[in-house]
Design an enzyme around this catalytic site. Sequence first.
Site, PDB file in Angstrom:
ATOM      1  N   SER A 101       0.827  -1.214   0.000  1.00  0.00           N
ATOM      2  CA  SER A 101       0.000   0.000   0.000  1.00  0.00           C
ATOM      3  C   SER A 101       0.851   1.250   0.000  1.00  0.00           C
ATOM      4  O   SER A 101       0.337   2.325  -0.275  1.00  0.00           O
ATOM      5  CB  SER A 101      -0.913   0.109   1.212  1.00  0.00           C
ATOM      6  OG  SER A 101      -1.036  -1.044   1.917  1.00  0.00           O
ATOM      7  N   HIS A 147      -2.563  -2.943  -6.125  1.00  0.00           N
ATOM      8  CA  HIS A 147      -3.023  -2.611  -4.779  1.00  0.00           C
ATOM      9  C   HIS A 147      -4.510  -2.903  -4.623  1.00  0.00           C
ATOM     10  O   HIS A 147      -5.354  -2.128  -5.059  1.00  0.00           O
ATOM     11  CB  HIS A 147      -2.711  -1.132  -4.500  1.00  0.00           C
ATOM     12  CG  HIS A 147      -3.073  -0.690  -3.128  1.00  0.00           C
ATOM     13  ND1 HIS A 147      -3.512   0.576  -2.841  1.00  0.00           N
ATOM     14  CD2 HIS A 147      -3.064  -1.354  -1.946  1.00  0.00           C
ATOM     15  CE1 HIS A 147      -3.759   0.663  -1.541  1.00  0.00           C
ATOM     16  NE2 HIS A 147      -3.490  -0.485  -0.981  1.00  0.00           N
ATOM     17  N   GLU A 166      -5.712  -0.671  -7.637  1.00  0.00           N
ATOM     18  CA  GLU A 166      -4.807   0.277  -8.307  1.00  0.00           C
ATOM     19  C   GLU A 166      -3.701  -0.524  -8.994  1.00  0.00           C
ATOM     20  O   GLU A 166      -3.087  -1.398  -8.372  1.00  0.00           O
ATOM     21  CB  GLU A 166      -4.198   1.231  -7.276  1.00  0.00           C
ATOM     22  CG  GLU A 166      -5.207   2.194  -6.680  1.00  0.00           C
ATOM     23  CD  GLU A 166      -4.592   3.140  -5.651  1.00  0.00           C
ATOM     24  OE1 GLU A 166      -4.724   4.362  -5.813  1.00  0.00           O
ATOM     25  OE2 GLU A 166      -3.985   2.651  -4.664  1.00  0.00           O
ATOM     26  N   ASN A 173      -4.720   6.585  -1.386  1.00  0.00           N
ATOM     27  CA  ASN A 173      -4.212   6.993  -0.076  1.00  0.00           C
ATOM     28  C   ASN A 173      -3.633   8.400  -0.088  1.00  0.00           C
ATOM     29  O   ASN A 173      -3.555   9.055   0.952  1.00  0.00           O
ATOM     30  CB  ASN A 173      -3.206   5.973   0.456  1.00  0.00           C
ATOM     31  CG  ASN A 173      -3.915   4.705   0.914  1.00  0.00           C
ATOM     32  OD1 ASN A 173      -5.105   4.741   1.239  1.00  0.00           O
ATOM     33  ND2 ASN A 173      -3.220   3.580   0.908  1.00  0.00           N
TER      34      ASN A 173
HETATM   35  P1  NAD Z   1      -0.726  -9.817   7.199  1.00  0.00           P
HETATM   36  O1  NAD Z   1       0.282  -9.634   8.270  1.00  0.00           O
HETATM   37  O2  NAD Z   1      -2.127 -10.125   7.568  1.00  0.00           O
HETATM   38  O3  NAD Z   1      -0.228 -11.013   6.249  1.00  0.00           O
HETATM   39  C1  NAD Z   1       1.056 -11.121   5.752  1.00  0.00           C
HETATM   40  C2  NAD Z   1       1.401 -12.601   5.661  1.00  0.00           C
HETATM   41  O4  NAD Z   1       2.591 -12.755   4.911  1.00  0.00           O
HETATM   42  C3  NAD Z   1       1.661 -13.239   7.027  1.00  0.00           C
HETATM   43  O5  NAD Z   1       0.827 -14.374   7.161  1.00  0.00           O
HETATM   44  C4  NAD Z   1       3.125 -13.614   6.956  1.00  0.00           C
HETATM   45  O6  NAD Z   1       3.436 -14.818   7.664  1.00  0.00           O
HETATM   46  C5  NAD Z   1       3.321 -13.816   5.481  1.00  0.00           C
HETATM   47  N1  NAD Z   1       4.713 -13.767   5.037  1.00  0.00           N
HETATM   48  C6  NAD Z   1       5.806 -13.254   5.629  1.00  0.00           C
HETATM   49  N2  NAD Z   1       6.895 -13.457   4.863  1.00  0.00           N
HETATM   50  C7  NAD Z   1       6.493 -14.122   3.756  1.00  0.00           C
HETATM   51  C8  NAD Z   1       7.166 -14.648   2.604  1.00  0.00           C
HETATM   52  N3  NAD Z   1       8.470 -14.501   2.451  1.00  0.00           N
HETATM   53  N4  NAD Z   1       6.436 -15.288   1.689  1.00  0.00           N
HETATM   54  C9  NAD Z   1       5.091 -15.443   1.848  1.00  0.00           C
HETATM   55  N5  NAD Z   1       4.419 -14.971   2.914  1.00  0.00           N
HETATM   56  C10 NAD Z   1       5.111 -14.327   3.862  1.00  0.00           C
HETATM   57  O7  NAD Z   1      -0.635  -8.550   6.280  1.00  0.00           O
HETATM   58  P2  NAD Z   1      -1.732  -7.983   5.253  1.00  0.00           P
HETATM   59  O8  NAD Z   1      -2.616  -7.045   5.949  1.00  0.00           O
HETATM   60  O9  NAD Z   1      -2.311  -9.126   4.501  1.00  0.00           O
HETATM   61  O10 NAD Z   1      -0.806  -7.114   4.281  1.00  0.00           O
HETATM   62  C11 NAD Z   1      -0.021  -7.713   3.268  1.00  0.00           C
HETATM   63  C12 NAD Z   1       0.383  -6.662   2.271  1.00  0.00           C
HETATM   64  O11 NAD Z   1      -0.803  -6.067   1.726  1.00  0.00           O
HETATM   65  C13 NAD Z   1       1.181  -5.505   2.829  1.00  0.00           C
HETATM   66  O12 NAD Z   1       2.116  -5.093   1.864  1.00  0.00           O
HETATM   67  C14 NAD Z   1       0.148  -4.427   3.070  1.00  0.00           C
HETATM   68  O13 NAD Z   1       0.690  -3.137   3.025  1.00  0.00           O
HETATM   69  C15 NAD Z   1      -0.755  -4.652   1.886  1.00  0.00           C
HETATM   70  N6  NAD Z   1      -2.118  -4.162   2.060  1.00  0.00           N
HETATM   71  C16 NAD Z   1      -2.787  -4.318   3.233  1.00  0.00           C
HETATM   72  C17 NAD Z   1      -4.086  -3.847   3.352  1.00  0.00           C
HETATM   73  C18 NAD Z   1      -4.853  -4.020   4.632  1.00  0.00           C
HETATM   74  O14 NAD Z   1      -5.826  -3.299   4.836  1.00  0.00           O
HETATM   75  N7  NAD Z   1      -4.477  -4.967   5.483  1.00  0.00           N
HETATM   76  C19 NAD Z   1      -4.716  -3.243   2.261  1.00  0.00           C
HETATM   77  C20 NAD Z   1      -4.026  -3.134   1.047  1.00  0.00           C
HETATM   78  C21 NAD Z   1      -2.733  -3.603   0.971  1.00  0.00           C
END
Ligand code: NAD
Length: 654
Positions: A122, A143, A155, A194
Amino acid sequence: MTVSDIQSVTVLGAGNMGHGIAEVAAMAGYDVTMRDVEADLVEDGYDDIEWSLEKLAEKDRLDESVEEVLARIDTTTDLEAAVAEADFVIEAAPERMDLKKGIFGDLDEFAPDDAILASNTSSLSITEMATATSRPEQVVGMHFFNPPVRMDLVEVIYGEETSDDTAETAYEFVESLGKTPIYVRKDVNGFVVNTVLGPFTGEPAWTVSNGEAEIREADAAMVHRRGYPMGPFELADLTGIDVGYHVREEAGRPIPPITEQKVEDDELGRKTGTGFYDYEDGDGADYEPGDGEEFDTLRVEARMINEAARLVGDGVATPDEVDTGVKLGLGFPEGICRRADKIGLDAVLDKLRTLHEETGDDRFAPDDYLVELVESGKTGEDAGAGFHEYGDSGGDGPGDYRLLNYDLSDDGLLEVELDRPERMNALSADLLGEIDDLLSSVDADEVRCVTFEGAGDRAFSAGADIGGFADLEPTDAMDVTPAFETVNDFERPVIAKIDGYCLGAGLELALACDLRIATEDSQFGSPEIGLGLIPGGGGTQRLLRVLGETRAKELVFRGNRIDADRAEDWGLVNRAVPESEFEDTVSEFVADVLEGPPVGLKVAKKVMNEGADASLDAALAMESQGFGLLMSTDDVREGTAAFRDDRDPEFTGE
Ligand code: NAD
């Protein structure tokens, strides 16, 4: 790699976003591999998908069984195996650059040469992530919004080296998931959505930090006076005050003291029980409608508009893309550029200049593009142009509409798109007014055929905008909006192109059209009875005429939905076809109407519409009158001459 080459999709991360993205891709028919670092994390993600699919199935929103979708999802903890066959990889690991670069380095080593490598970050730089690979042109930002299953927007972000081919394939891939993509043409921090959101939460936090307003005042004003779905502090509590804090810190932007304090006190919002509001011992976001009368909302909106101007001026996104982004990504009631044009860009610029002078703070420094627009006289809707162009809406002929798009081609095809995808094209009183205005003011002689369709991939129109109608007095509601009659009576054939939900008022609009063509996945129904209402807009009566009493009463009394096959079987639609044949089928219908004799079609429509409500004798009299009227037209002479000469007729409408 083109979108049709994509079969295998790998999602890295089974967390919040990863499992949702994997679910969406599997629902769209892709073979999906979901990878996380520990077996129990992948299992949790898989269980979350199963739970979510079951919910969708309960709501009748799944085309197949839960098992069929799940059968397309594999899980693993082995990165190499996960990506070895992947056509498209989406990384959704935690938001840390070092971690993401490590992952992209591994992807470069293990993923097929032509695979597209996308990140769901993000806030981090796509360009920098791509440096970890030897193929930065195949790296792109994608995104999704949380939760991916429900949020329509994605996005698609260009890194500095991303090729057009990669971005276009990613864009089409998003469309194939049934989502709405927007391009973010430069890798700017915050991308589009954002970036605009920043001041929505940031500026009220500064105002409160400076003692110029109260938390409840700001939230009440933005929600109850300006129509935003949530107050800025309420929103920060929901997403986590630390999340916004880190995004600002990462981007090197100053942090409002009140935000800093909350993070220091570990009062991070709902997740810790307390944030700007108290969710444990208090009543949560307990602001009242009247709390916000004094709050300066223009100060907040002017800063959002300033950010939008920067995005447009720097070529990151068009005003339409910004508007789609904030409507679908943030649930804003209208696009921020559209709203700016309504407020008046000169008023916005004045506000920024005054605040800049008073505070000396650069966050109010007006963007060059905003200044340029105002100096060139493009101050918004009243001036005829601002971020958007506005037609001459004061006189004859159709104007520029906010809730629908239309295009009239040289050969007379008027295409109308209901443009409220964030509300599944729900028919509000305003949208119905625009439909009425368009068809009443367009020069019918220039038109030979009209099509109606819904924007986005989910619905033609899922019904009436209940919110919009709830404020009406019962006596107002009994004045049936003229829009349905205007469509029904329009002098040219009108075709409804139905792809998705066609419910309630949406079905009534489709019934007011002459012909209806649907995709196989579409669904039809009149759910009004469930609200204690009956279908309005002619729904009960036109259904009766189209379907006959038995079937019409089934739809109206039971209030449940029927699928496109049954709708075709019942004669509710002319054709129900697979998605892949939809546009071709519509084109065939449209071509026949465009090539047909305009006056003949007009008379045919009129006598058939009016005759349906008359006795057979009266209807036959109308028909012969119409017949006689046509005998003296050039079109009939042309039609019969062409038939005699064995050539295609060229009708002129005379
Ligand atoms: P999260 O912590 O819920 O999930 C991330 C997962 O990735 C975890 O289960 C972790 O164990 C795993 N992980 C760590 N290293 C890894 C690897 N090398 N290979 C595969 N998996 C691995 O996080 P999230 O909220 O799902 O966010 C993930 C991404 O999405 C981030 O970049 C975040 O900025 C983006 N994002 C989040 C949101 C939101 O609202 N949560 C919205 C849009 C984008």
